[in-house]
Scaffold this motif. Structure first.
Motif, PDB file in Angstrom:
ATOM      1  N   ASN A 162      13.936  63.741  80.486  1.00  0.00           N
ATOM      2  CA  ASN A 162      14.212  63.052  79.235  1.00  0.00           C
ATOM      3  C   ASN A 162      14.961  61.773  79.573  1.00  0.00           C
ATOM      4  O   ASN A 162      16.102  61.820  80.002  1.00  0.00           O
ATOM      5  CB  ASN A 162      15.047  63.977  78.325  1.00  0.00           C
ATOM      6  N   LYS A 163      14.284  60.635  79.420  1.00  0.00           N
ATOM      7  CA  LYS A 163      14.842  59.370  79.893  1.00  0.00           C
ATOM      8  C   LYS A 163      15.426  58.530  78.759  1.00  0.00           C
ATOM      9  O   LYS A 163      14.745  58.257  77.772  1.00  0.00           O
ATOM     10  CB  LYS A 163      13.729  58.590  80.597  1.00  0.00           C
ATOM     11  N   THR A 188      19.299  59.714  82.458  1.00  0.00           N
ATOM     12  CA  THR A 188      18.150  60.618  82.397  1.00  0.00           C
ATOM     13  C   THR A 188      18.662  62.051  82.495  1.00  0.00           C
ATOM     14  O   THR A 188      19.529  62.333  83.313  1.00  0.00           O
ATOM     15  CB  THR A 188      17.182  60.336  83.573  1.00  0.00           C
ATOM     16  N   THR A 189      18.147  62.947  81.635  1.00  0.00           N
ATOM     17  CA  THR A 189      18.460  64.364  81.818  1.00  0.00           C
ATOM     18  C   THR A 189      17.206  65.070  82.320  1.00  0.00           C
ATOM     19  O   THR A 189      16.088  64.748  81.928  1.00  0.00           O
ATOM     20  CB  THR A 189      18.966  65.030  80.518  1.00  0.00           C
ATOM     21  N   SER A 215      22.309  65.635  84.391  1.00  0.00           N
ATOM     22  CA  SER A 215      22.303  64.264  83.838  1.00  0.00           C
ATOM     23  C   SER A 215      22.564  63.305  84.976  1.00  0.00           C
ATOM     24  O   SER A 215      23.616  63.400  85.629  1.00  0.00           O
ATOM     25  CB  SER A 215      23.428  64.081  82.821  1.00  0.00           C
ATOM     26  N   ILE A 216      21.652  62.375  85.206  1.00  0.00           N
ATOM     27  CA  ILE A 216      21.835  61.401  86.287  1.00  0.00           C
ATOM     28  C   ILE A 216      21.559  60.000  85.729  1.00  0.00           C
ATOM     29  O   ILE A 216      21.074  59.852  84.610  1.00  0.00           O
ATOM     30  CB  ILE A 216      20.909  61.719  87.492  1.00  0.00           C
ATOM     31  N   THR A 217      21.855  58.969  86.507  1.00  0.00           N
ATOM     32  CA  THR A 217      21.522  57.612  86.048  1.00  0.00           C
ATOM     33  C   THR A 217      20.018  57.394  86.188  1.00  0.00           C
ATOM     34  O   THR A 217      19.354  58.007  87.034  1.00  0.00           O
ATOM     35  CB  THR A 217      22.259  56.539  86.881  1.00  0.00           C
ATOM     36  N   ASN A 218      19.494  56.499  85.351  1.00  0.00           N
ATOM     37  CA  ASN A 218      18.075  56.135  85.479  1.00  0.00           C
ATOM     38  C   ASN A 218      17.787  55.552  86.860  1.00  0.00           C
ATOM     39  O   ASN A 218      16.709  55.798  87.430  1.00  0.00           O
ATOM     40  CB  ASN A 218      17.694  55.085  84.426  1.00  0.00           C
ATOM     41  N   ASP A 219      18.738  54.801  87.389  1.00  0.00           N
ATOM     42  CA  ASP A 219      18.560  54.224  88.725  1.00  0.00           C
ATOM     43  C   ASP A 219      18.278  55.330  89.739  1.00  0.00           C
ATOM     44  O   ASP A 219      17.397  55.197  90.589  1.00  0.00           O
ATOM     45  CB  ASP A 219      19.844  53.485  89.161  1.00  0.00           C
ATOM     46  N   GLY A 221      23.394  58.437  71.327  1.00  0.00           N
ATOM     47  CA  GLY A 221      22.467  57.565  72.038  1.00  0.00           C
ATOM     48  C   GLY A 221      21.121  58.267  72.182  1.00  0.00           C
ATOM     49  O   GLY A 221      20.789  59.154  71.387  1.00  0.00           O
ATOM     50  N   ILE A 222      20.336  57.876  73.180  1.00  0.00           N
ATOM     51  CA  ILE A 222      19.008  58.485  73.357  1.00  0.00           C
ATOM     52  C   ILE A 222      19.122  59.841  74.062  1.00  0.00           C
ATOM     53  O   ILE A 222      18.461  60.794  73.689  1.00  0.00           O
ATOM     54  CB  ILE A 222      18.064  57.521  74.113  1.00  0.00           C
ATOM     55  N   VAL A 223      19.976  59.947  75.069  1.00  0.00           N
ATOM     56  CA  VAL A 223      20.154  61.242  75.744  1.00  0.00           C
ATOM     57  C   VAL A 223      21.606  61.711  75.761  1.00  0.00           C
ATOM     58  O   VAL A 223      21.885  62.859  76.087  1.00  0.00           O
ATOM     59  CB  VAL A 223      19.591  61.249  77.200  1.00  0.00           C
TER      60      VAL A 223
END
Lengths: 68, 68, 68, 68, 68, 68
Positions: A17-18, A23-24, A38-42, F19-21
């Motif tokens: 889930n971005k 992002t999760t 849960s991490i960064t999109n990067d 937010g979104i996530v």
């Protein structure tokens, strides 16, 4: 590289889930057990994460709360 | 009480290692998978934790690193 | 294995301080910069950590506070 | 105010990536070393963070994983 | 220095429990509310912490779990 | 279920920012003291969080930094 983090749970990415910066991910570690991260999109892009990928969920023991 | 932490892994305490202010626990969540936790001795005593106890290992998703 | 944790600082172990269940380490990442880590003794023993070892200090970006 | 957190790495903000509730920042601590941080947008606004700002990346030693 | 951590609870140290490498502190933030912290002994010594000291308990919002 | 986390601060949700996530929440624990939490949207929806809800802010003692 070996890690000091005492928890390394192997599994497959079941869902992603971005958001805009976060992002999760849901990781299926088998036997009906899932781990959510849960991490960064990067990070998600850098690792090229996609559904079905074999990954390891790594957790420091000081981040594990015990409930009884 | 329901928790926002996305990870709640049920298991049994397999071993307890007690220091002066910190206790580490190994929780067997079945299928050969273990989760290690570091908590304060106060917490371990307050919950009356002993080997064989059924407990839940609770982890916030922001504390889960993904390795690939 | 590549990690989602955005911070991986390479250095050498400068000092090790071992308690009953917890070990603290000081890692010299060069240029007069040091990073201190607290890990379980199990981890320290499992990795066979000793002074002078080349290690990487890994930190999730959600664990970094900004001060200004 | 002096902090118990053992890690305080000084640097300059190199990039800012703002989402709806979370902001990620890249801090250049010199010598080619960078530290990435995820904070709330409220925090980013409250500190008035902008590229080039001199900041300190603060990390608790219990949040540092060692890899070897 | 202003911090990105959204939680800064002011109080007085009520008790200190010192181990070999880790110290736990109980901070009275008034109104019958207490906050417990685990820090390294180095930190406790560096800040010269003693009972009665006015301190601030600082917590990143990503470290706060909600129960309902 | 009793938790090993040493900090459980009771209060009411004062504001929710989605937010979104990720969702951030401000919890009023009384006496003019607030605690901010960042959780996943999944968690916020799963707990059905809304303004005015009575909740508990749960924090592991290893996540509490002391400033003096």
């Amino acid at each position: 590289m070996k890690l000091s983090a005492r928890n390394a749970l192997k599994g497959k990415i079941e869902s992603i889930n971005k958001g805009i910066v976060t992002t999760t991910l849901k990781v299926d570690i088998g036997h009906g057990i899932h781990v959510t991260s849960s991490i960064t999109n990067d990070a998600a892009e850098d690792l090229g994460l996609k559904i079905g990928d074999e990954v390891t969920a790594i957790i420091k023991s000081s981040d594990v709360i015990i409930g009884k």
